[in-house]
Enzyme design. Sequence first.
Site, PDB file in Angstrom:
ATOM      1  N   LYS A 194      -2.860  -7.755  -8.285  1.00 16.56           N
ATOM      2  CA  LYS A 194      -3.642  -7.765  -7.037  1.00 16.56           C
ATOM      3  C   LYS A 194      -3.039  -6.679  -6.135  1.00 16.56           C
ATOM      4  O   LYS A 194      -2.028  -6.886  -5.481  1.00 16.56           O
ATOM      5  CB  LYS A 194      -3.512  -9.147  -6.375  1.00 16.56           C
ATOM      6  CG  LYS A 194      -4.697  -9.561  -5.536  1.00 16.56           C
ATOM      7  CD  LYS A 194      -5.024  -8.624  -4.391  1.00 16.56           C
ATOM      8  CE  LYS A 194      -4.127  -8.834  -3.196  1.00 16.56           C
ATOM      9  NZ  LYS A 194      -4.343  -7.815  -2.124  1.00 16.56           N
ATOM     10  N   PRO A 195      -3.679  -5.497  -6.119  1.00 18.90           N
ATOM     11  CA  PRO A 195      -3.142  -4.422  -5.280  1.00 18.90           C
ATOM     12  C   PRO A 195      -3.501  -4.650  -3.823  1.00 18.90           C
ATOM     13  O   PRO A 195      -4.347  -5.483  -3.499  1.00 18.90           O
ATOM     14  CB  PRO A 195      -3.860  -3.186  -5.824  1.00 18.90           C
ATOM     15  CG  PRO A 195      -5.167  -3.700  -6.342  1.00 18.90           C
ATOM     16  CD  PRO A 195      -4.909  -5.108  -6.833  1.00 18.90           C
ATOM     17  N   CYS A 253      10.156   1.059   1.502  1.00 19.15           N
ATOM     18  CA  CYS A 253      10.965  -0.127   1.807  1.00 19.15           C
ATOM     19  C   CYS A 253      12.417   0.256   2.027  1.00 19.15           C
ATOM     20  O   CYS A 253      13.103  -0.347   2.840  1.00 19.15           O
ATOM     21  CB  CYS A 253      10.829  -1.162   0.702  1.00 19.15           C
ATOM     22  SG  CYS A 253      11.148  -0.493  -0.929  1.00 19.15           S
ATOM     23  N   GLU A 309      11.861  -4.162  11.378  1.00 22.06           N
ATOM     24  CA  GLU A 309      11.414  -3.120  10.453  1.00 22.06           C
ATOM     25  C   GLU A 309      10.323  -2.293  11.135  1.00 22.06           C
ATOM     26  O   GLU A 309       9.365  -2.846  11.677  1.00 22.06           O
ATOM     27  CB  GLU A 309      10.852  -3.750   9.173  1.00 22.06           C
ATOM     28  CG  GLU A 309      10.453  -2.704   8.146  1.00 22.06           C
ATOM     29  CD  GLU A 309       9.831  -3.320   6.886  1.00 22.06           C
ATOM     30  OE1 GLU A 309       8.913  -4.148   7.014  1.00 22.06           O
ATOM     31  OE2 GLU A 309      10.264  -2.957   5.779  1.00 22.06           O
ATOM     32  N   TRP A 342       0.794  -1.230   0.000  1.00 21.37           N
ATOM     33  CA  TRP A 342       0.000   0.000   0.000  1.00 21.37           C
ATOM     34  C   TRP A 342       0.823   1.275   0.000  1.00 21.37           C
ATOM     35  O   TRP A 342       0.272   2.367  -0.036  1.00 21.37           O
ATOM     36  CB  TRP A 342      -0.916   0.025   1.234  1.00 21.37           C
ATOM     37  CG  TRP A 342      -0.245  -0.484   2.483  1.00 21.37           C
ATOM     38  CD1 TRP A 342      -0.428  -1.707   3.073  1.00 21.37           C
ATOM     39  CD2 TRP A 342       0.744   0.178   3.290  1.00 21.37           C
ATOM     40  NE1 TRP A 342       0.380  -1.846   4.180  1.00 21.37           N
ATOM     41  CE2 TRP A 342       1.108  -0.700   4.334  1.00 21.37           C
ATOM     42  CE3 TRP A 342       1.361   1.431   3.234  1.00 21.37           C
ATOM     43  CZ2 TRP A 342       2.052  -0.368   5.311  1.00 21.37           C
ATOM     44  CZ3 TRP A 342       2.304   1.764   4.196  1.00 21.37           C
ATOM     45  CH2 TRP A 342       2.636   0.872   5.218  1.00 21.37           C
ATOM     46  N   ASN A 343       2.147   1.185   0.069  1.00 19.71           N
ATOM     47  CA  ASN A 343       2.886   2.433   0.331  1.00 19.71           C
ATOM     48  C   ASN A 343       3.005   3.361  -0.884  1.00 19.71           C
ATOM     49  O   ASN A 343       3.094   4.572  -0.722  1.00 19.71           O
ATOM     50  CB  ASN A 343       4.265   2.139   0.961  1.00 19.71           C
ATOM     51  CG  ASN A 343       5.110   1.212   0.134  1.00 19.71           C
ATOM     52  OD1 ASN A 343       4.621   0.551  -0.774  1.00 19.71           O
ATOM     53  ND2 ASN A 343       6.383   1.156   0.433  1.00 19.71           N
ATOM     54  N   GLU A 369      10.247  -8.809  -3.391  1.00 13.88           N
ATOM     55  CA  GLU A 369      10.830  -7.544  -2.917  1.00 13.88           C
ATOM     56  C   GLU A 369      10.221  -7.298  -1.539  1.00 13.88           C
ATOM     57  O   GLU A 369       9.049  -6.950  -1.430  1.00 13.88           O
ATOM     58  CB  GLU A 369      10.463  -6.392  -3.859  1.00 13.88           C
ATOM     59  CG  GLU A 369      10.638  -6.686  -5.340  1.00 13.88           C
ATOM     60  CD  GLU A 369      12.063  -6.981  -5.731  1.00 13.88           C
ATOM     61  OE1 GLU A 369      12.977  -6.425  -5.107  1.00 13.88           O
ATOM     62  OE2 GLU A 369      12.265  -7.804  -6.641  1.00 13.88           O
ATOM     63  N   SER A 371       5.558  -7.676   2.755  1.00 13.06           N
ATOM     64  CA  SER A 371       6.303  -8.027   3.967  1.00 13.06           C
ATOM     65  C   SER A 371       7.051  -9.357   3.783  1.00 13.06           C
ATOM     66  O   SER A 371       6.675 -10.192   2.960  1.00 13.06           O
ATOM     67  CB  SER A 371       5.331  -8.147   5.140  1.00 13.06           C
ATOM     68  OG  SER A 371       4.435  -9.201   4.890  1.00 13.06           O
TER      69      SER A 371
END
Length: 530
Positions: free
Chosen positions: A180-181, A285, A382, A156-157, A251, A230
């Site tokens: 797929k967002p 990220c 994180e 979502w970032n 990623e 994640s």
Amino acid sequence: MTKTESGQPESTAKTVDPPADSEIRVLNPATGEVVGSVPDTTAEQVVAAIAELREHQRAWQAIGADERKEWLLELQDWIIDNTEVLADVLQSETGKPRVDSLIDPIFGSDLIGYYARRAAKFLADEHPAPHSPLARVKRLTTVFEPYPVVGVITPWNFPLAMPLLDVIPALAAGAAVILKPSEVTPLSALELARGWAEIGAPPVLSVVTGAGATGAAVVEHADYIQFTGSTATGRRIAAACATRMVPYSLELGGKDPAIVLADADLDRAAHGIAFGGMFNSGQVCISVERVYVEAPVYDEFVAKLTANVKALRQGRDDRTPRNDVGAMANESQVGIVARHIDEAVAAGAKVLTGGKRTGVGTFFEPTVLVDVDHSMSCISEETFGPTLPVMKVADEAEAIRLANDSVYGLSATVWTGDKARGERVARALNAGAVNINDVFANLFNFALPMGGWGDSGVGARWGGPNGVRKYCRAKAITAPMLPTQERELTWMPYDLNKILIGLGAMRAAGARGMRRIDIGALLRLKGDNR
Ligand code: NAD
């Protein structure tokens, strides 16, 4: 381009119609308002969408990279022409400042230009030189053939840029894409689908909205999975792909260190690290998530950094850019940031600025922490939020050791006035990218690979030709260069003498020194037939 009766282009990008009761509400985290709702796509609908994509992919592959370039550049035009609307939608589902909301469309356009224009060259057949004189009898060809359907799953970032970063190279490669967002920010991805439809491009892009179950269905049925998100979800996806034996690229998360050496331009380092830690409320990220400063400049650097972070303007923007830092994506992100700070403070850390929520919505003050160490969650996990924990180190060696003391290895920054030292430290760091005297620079260079080491990922996006070739299966083709005989020297039924001539020639070509021409050793291979 096909048009409907109303004169609007007919939709060619697919969005799946679900039962009315299965919808996901989208919130503006800056206000808590509902700004939209989207289908919660079922596994059956994902299967149907992929089946349809397979049908259309063949033609998409067949038109070739040059024709695909035209469609991609049409999309680029559409994005540029619709930048303000795209920023509105993105801002509504993220609570980002206006400036940040403008970045996704423009960044995405830059990427489209790169891969649209270069894909033909990157995908062209290759004729590698044979490895040995014996192999010169063949013409060698490597062909790049796309995976039919690539599944792209995004976080979502950066709700528009994240999809574009991977959808565009996959489409340029000739694959069809099912996107797929994130369920937190699906509206921008639907805008991308709208753009693809409005330009009348072939129906090889399908957006399926939904949460983890929808993503899992994509993983179960697509031919290649490109995942950003994640590390925990990445592991599940890797396991599922291994079972199906389909390739994937992950990623994932990071805990990027910044190393400030005593010879650095401290003003630049303090501005760069404030930006690197606070951009998008730290929800990048490759955000700077921990800082190591050589002892002689520690106090001065911390004072400058704290002043810079304190000066950031935070709040809710409309279309007029006013703020530097906006809201966080959702309550759960705010919870992680608060926990990391609370745990650090309880263990003896000091907050120099920030440290708490502010206003309505999910705003969290930009925060600088000192007196931290590697036993604290703010340094080891994180955070993905607006915190900059800073540690004093004795020297370069300690900085490198601590920077490498992490399960992650996404990227890092080094700040120094000495070019050779910068290079040396960069090479010593366990990270997929190191920016010297800068932050995020690797992200704006598509000629470089962007990938994480360790728990930060598997594979990489971009990297020039590899950015499209990763979505292709490489096929090797050999063809005789000389007139062929009834049978080759080495074919059955074996003739030992002829075989030995063949093996001897191979050994002469590949071995070194006297072993190349050791006839005696060759004859001994005849065994009892001597
Ligand atoms: P997430 O892993 O919770 O979700 C990412 C996507 O995966 C979402 O679309 C989600 O619906 C989907 N998903 C969830 N479960 C799934 C499953 N079992 N199968 C398939 N799909 C599933 O991540 P997030 O909270 O949306 O994003 C934040 C994370 O993303 C951070 O860790 C951040 O570091 C990482 N990130 C990495 C990069 C990078 O390039 N390395 C870029 C941006 C964000």
